[in-house]
Design a protein around this motif. Structure first.
Motif, PDB file in Angstrom:
ATOM      1  N   ASN A 197       0.828  -1.201   0.000  1.00  0.00           N
ATOM      2  CA  ASN A 197       0.000   0.000   0.000  1.00  0.00           C
ATOM      3  C   ASN A 197       0.860   1.248   0.000  1.00  0.00           C
ATOM      4  N   GLU A 198       0.285   2.376  -0.429  1.00  0.00           N
ATOM      5  CA  GLU A 198       1.014   3.634  -0.289  1.00  0.00           C
ATOM      6  C   GLU A 198       1.260   3.871   1.211  1.00  0.00           C
ATOM      7  N   PRO A 199       2.391   4.468   1.585  1.00  0.00           N
ATOM      8  CA  PRO A 199       2.806   4.505   2.996  1.00  0.00           C
ATOM      9  C   PRO A 199       2.006   5.428   3.897  1.00  0.00           C
ATOM     10  N   TYR A 200       1.197   6.344   3.346  1.00  0.00           N
ATOM     11  CA  TYR A 200       0.447   7.283   4.168  1.00  0.00           C
ATOM     12  C   TYR A 200      -0.873   6.703   4.659  1.00  0.00           C
ATOM     13  N   THR A 219       6.320  10.013 -11.643  1.00  0.00           N
ATOM     14  CA  THR A 219       6.750   9.579 -10.316  1.00  0.00           C
ATOM     15  C   THR A 219       8.248   9.820 -10.114  1.00  0.00           C
ATOM     16  N   SER A 220       8.591  10.165  -8.881  1.00  0.00           N
ATOM     17  CA  SER A 220       9.996  10.386  -8.521  1.00  0.00           C
ATOM     18  C   SER A 220      10.669   9.082  -8.091  1.00  0.00           C
ATOM     19  N   GLY A 221       9.876   8.017  -8.029  1.00  0.00           N
ATOM     20  CA  GLY A 221      10.420   6.738  -7.573  1.00  0.00           C
ATOM     21  C   GLY A 221       9.957   6.379  -6.179  1.00  0.00           C
ATOM     22  N   THR A 222       9.341   7.339  -5.475  1.00  0.00           N
ATOM     23  CA  THR A 222       8.758   7.080  -4.166  1.00  0.00           C
ATOM     24  C   THR A 222       7.285   7.488  -4.203  1.00  0.00           C
ATOM     25  N   TRP A 223       6.498   6.948  -3.298  1.00  0.00           N
ATOM     26  CA  TRP A 223       5.074   7.282  -3.237  1.00  0.00           C
ATOM     27  C   TRP A 223       4.892   8.759  -2.876  1.00  0.00           C
ATOM     28  N   ALA A 224       3.984   9.422  -3.575  1.00  0.00           N
ATOM     29  CA  ALA A 224       3.671  10.822  -3.279  1.00  0.00           C
ATOM     30  C   ALA A 224       2.296  11.154  -3.848  1.00  0.00           C
ATOM     31  N   PRO A 225       1.586  12.109  -3.232  1.00  0.00           N
ATOM     32  CA  PRO A 225       0.299  12.526  -3.797  1.00  0.00           C
ATOM     33  C   PRO A 225       0.480  13.113  -5.189  1.00  0.00           C
TER      34      PRO A 225
END
Length: 201
Positions: free
Chosen positions: A81-84, A153-159
């Motif tokens: 899952n996304e980490p947030y 994407t930057s390679g990490t999860w982000a909104p």
């Protein structure tokens, strides 16, 4: 023979009635058509300076295996899952799209003044995904398909960025909306897809 002035007056009345119908159709009416109408009460992106009230798109967290979503190409629900955990701390899944793959959400209620949608994006750095917005009217007829924007994407999860819904003014008679994600390059991860359906903030 009907005069031009009379014809224009009749056309104006029809237009006014159509606008009134589109603005006043209620969630129960949508529900009768099998269209989801969740309450927009979640300020899930507040940590990123966005105080709008959002509603989760049907199975927008992919915990039910992308139930109701249409998948093409190498598109699949995967573990992780996304980490947030914007939707729920117990969520364990997300959706992976390889380059060329697409996924289209189920229909969801929307008001004519809806402003935006957002999701959480991950995957291989530099991967890009295009979001298309499908507007539907009475009897689920397609009113238009519009480009909602492209995210990388930057390679990490982000909104994701705030993707505008035609500047806040939808096509006349719009009653529901769908989102189509098209992976343009790399491997894209998508999770927690949300819509601000009523522009309450």
């Amino acid at each position: 023979m009907i005069s031009t002035a009379t014809t224009l007056r009749l056309a104006s009345l029809v237009l006014v009635a159509a606008i009134a119908l589109a603005l006043t159709i209620s969630p129960p009416a949508h529900a009768a058509l099998g269209i989801a109408c969740p309450d927009a009460t979640s300020q899930v992106f507040r940590s990123w300076g966005d105080a709008a009230n959002y509603a989760l798109v049907p199975d927008g967290g992919f915990e039910a295996g992308a139930s109701g979503w249409a998948l093409t190409g190498d598109a699949r629900v995967v573990a992780g899952n996304e980490p947030y955990h914007l939707h729920a701390s117990t969520d364990r899944s997300s959706l992976r799209l390889a380059a060329g793959a697409t996924t289209t959400s189920p229909q969801m209620c929307i008001g004519l003044l809806s402003s935006k949608m957002r999701f959480v994006l991950g995957g291989t750095a530099g991967s890009t995904v295009r979001v298309q917005v499908i507007y539907r009217g009475p009897l689920s007829s397609v009113l238009g398909v519009f480009d909602g924007g492209t995210a990388k994407t930057s390679g990490t999860w982000a909104p994701s960025p705030e993707l505008s819904m035609l500047g806040g003014l939808l096509p006349l008679l719009t009653q529901s909306v769908q989102f189509r994600f098209v992976a343009l390059s790399g491997a894209v991860m998508i999770d927690d897809v949300y819509l601000d359906p009523w522009k309450k903030t």
